[in-house]
Scaffold this active site. Sequence first.
Site, PDB file in Angstrom:
ATOM      1  N   ALA A 181       0.845  -1.197   0.000  1.00  0.00           N
ATOM      2  CA  ALA A 181       0.000   0.000   0.000  1.00  0.00           C
ATOM      3  C   ALA A 181       0.874   1.237   0.000  1.00  0.00           C
ATOM      4  CB  ALA A 181      -0.925   0.001   1.219  1.00  0.00           C
ATOM      5  N   THR A 222      10.691   2.650   1.885  1.00  0.00           N
ATOM      6  CA  THR A 222       9.467   3.020   1.173  1.00  0.00           C
ATOM      7  C   THR A 222       8.825   1.837   0.447  1.00  0.00           C
ATOM      8  OG1 THR A 222      10.900   3.789  -0.628  1.00  0.00           O
ATOM      9  CG2 THR A 222      10.045   5.445   0.878  1.00  0.00           C
ATOM     10  N   LYS A 224      10.510  -0.723  -1.758  1.00  0.00           N
ATOM     11  CA  LYS A 224      11.033  -1.159  -3.053  1.00  0.00           C
ATOM     12  C   LYS A 224      11.172  -2.683  -3.097  1.00  0.00           C
ATOM     13  CE  LYS A 224      14.641   1.426  -2.509  1.00  0.00           C
ATOM     14  NZ  LYS A 224      14.226   2.122  -1.273  1.00  0.00           N
ATOM     15  N   LEU A 226       9.776  -4.826  -1.057  1.00  0.00           N
ATOM     16  CA  LEU A 226       8.451  -5.419  -0.844  1.00  0.00           C
ATOM     17  C   LEU A 226       7.662  -5.465  -2.140  1.00  0.00           C
ATOM     18  CD1 LEU A 226       6.437  -6.476   1.304  1.00  0.00           C
ATOM     19  CD2 LEU A 226       5.588  -4.132   1.505  1.00  0.00           C
ATOM     20  N   HIS A 361      -0.984  -3.310   8.010  1.00  0.00           N
ATOM     21  CA  HIS A 361      -0.259  -3.805   9.188  1.00  0.00           C
ATOM     22  C   HIS A 361      -1.184  -4.055  10.371  1.00  0.00           C
ATOM     23  CE1 HIS A 361       3.730  -3.428   7.489  1.00  0.00           C
ATOM     24  NE2 HIS A 361       3.450  -2.206   7.070  1.00  0.00           N
ATOM     25  N   GLU A 445      10.392  25.031  27.036  1.00  0.00           N
ATOM     26  CA  GLU A 445       9.352  24.420  26.207  1.00  0.00           C
ATOM     27  C   GLU A 445       8.101  25.288  26.154  1.00  0.00           C
ATOM     28  OE1 GLU A 445       9.923  21.977  24.316  1.00  0.00           O
ATOM     29  OE2 GLU A 445      11.888  21.532  25.146  1.00  0.00           O
ATOM     30  N   HIS A 448       8.533  27.774  23.337  1.00  0.00           N
ATOM     31  CA  HIS A 448       8.216  27.184  22.035  1.00  0.00           C
ATOM     32  C   HIS A 448       6.708  27.090  21.827  1.00  0.00           C
ATOM     33  CE1 HIS A 448      12.260  26.213  20.829  1.00  0.00           C
ATOM     34  NE2 HIS A 448      12.487  25.416  21.874  1.00  0.00           N
TER      35      HIS A 448
END
Length: 653
Positions: A181, A222, A224, A226, A361, A445, A448
């Site tokens: 997929a 990615t 390939k 598979l 999966h 933090e 941020h």
Amino acid sequence: MIASFILTFLWSLLQPVDTTNQMTFQDFKSKYLEKGLVKKIYVINKSFVEAELITSGNDNQVGMNNGALNFFGQQVVGFTIGSVDFFEEQLDLIQDNLGIPQNERIPIAYVEKVSIFSYILPFVPTFVLLGGLYWLTFKMRGAGGKGAGGGGMGGIFNVGKSKAKLFNQETAVKVKFKDVAGCDEAKEEIMEFVQFLKNPKKYEKLGAKIPRGAILSGPPGTGKTLLAKATAGEANVPFLSVSGSEFVEMFVGVGASRVRDLFQQARKMAPAIIFVDEIDAIGKERSKAGAMGGNDEKEATLNQLLVEMDGFESSDHVVVLAGTNRPDVLDKALLRPGRFDRHISIDRPDIEGRKDIYKVHLKQITLKEPLTDNFAGKLAALTPGFAGADIANACNEAALIAARNDCNYVELKHFEMAIERVIAGLERKSRILSPEEKTTVAYHEAGHAICGWYLQYADPLLKVSIIPRGQGALGYAQYLPGDQYLISKEQFMHRMIMALGGRVSEELHFPTVTTGASDDFKKVTQMATSMITRLGMSPKLGTIVFENNKNSGGFQIHKPFSEKTAELIDNEVKGLVDHAYTKCKEILTAKLDEVDLVAKELLSKEVMTRDDMIRLLGERPFKERNDAFEKYLMPPKFSGGKSAPPPPPQETA
């Protein structure tokens, strides 16, 4: 046993005399020479003397009693000498004293004896090598007879044979196209190759030629390999799979021989498919200068591959698929049409691709709730930028976490913990921060988070934590960027402002700053440098790319711009960073109370979610730009009904 006895006997015969029967020159002089019992003297190799004694009844008995050795009826005594000249001088002196005339003196013969082993010894390494090769051949022949494709000559004579694994209907692969997929376009290309081989007449009757091959390229993980396995599972034709590194051996010419053997096997079984994984191991661009050693062997292997794919011999109905994540290093002759006609790029999947991969999966995992599009989409939205291998790892980690906690099912919280572990690293419970360090991290933090909350182009905030994770992270803020392919200058500036929020917050709340913002500075500098030197976002420098030229080894050759331009680049980069710093300080100074509020909440809870931020600060004043976030992650009470307030006017960064 018999050979050992014979060698020992021959060695004893070739020795001058047994060492147990050797005597000194003085003993020889007093017991034999002065008594006239010496018949002849042999000087062997200028260092050893053998004296043959006169044999008669009584003398024989006397000689034997004095230590003489009997060789085939001859009595011989021996001793070593240091110098031949000194020995001759002493012998003449003794005979002069005895009054022996010149014509009756003891004859002396000079003999050179060489052991037979001195002739055999130079050939011992050759015998050992041949014996080792014979043993290796025997072992490999035995192993080859038991394994697949064994038999025949086997052993060392099979080193040039291809190591490709054959997959067909008897050795079927369970992976099918439905198990792959997230790369629909690549699947269509590969499925077309299968159709070519199943029904070639359909295309040939129109004058079309079956493509010779296809390159599958893309980042690691990615899918390939598979996809190639799925091709083997779907095709009703023989499928030969081999790795590029299997062509490289220590023996010269083995790589080219294996390439020839691989294509010879494929032609016998045509129509067939050959898959070469990691083809960059043998397909790297050939050096323009003369190469030595292993490079010559790799080039010979590559040349043979080029000939087999498009030489005078036609590879009838044999398709070659190859996978690599480094297509930029491949030789241009390998990539041209006629060899690899199709270049299939497999990139990281988008949100829909990730959702489909999760569906594949999650079928193997025991879930508490039924598998739905919404559940898979929520996980896909939580993992932007994940490749297929990353998604498989996250699903496996979630199952491991659920099993570790003795749960009967895998729930969403387990997936969230697994994704957090994959992104930020393992939680470091053993790293205990002091109260001062914990307060600094909380305000860092919080800086941020507040910057991202009030910047329009910042990514959606999901979670803020001050729990140490990974190797060096003492805290982190998790954002969810969307699948975006174009970034504007203003979006770059907002990301830089948000990255500097931690350091500015420390400056506003503490008398001194810490090293916690080192990674933030690195990111900001990289973004600013890319904007100036590569993306043409500086009015002073214009739309010119300023990159240092480097050779294949990564060493800088020269700067393609003058020192004056380099100084201008430095000033422009510093100007962008300073502007982002000024804007960040303005935002945090205006929101000082809110920074304090978020930091105190972090100190008490250690982890804050988006719901906690909304409870403390209200809804974010800007509509989220990530559609997947709104579709799968935003709670229903914020996704509909009451519309968000209009954004306040904001000065362009």
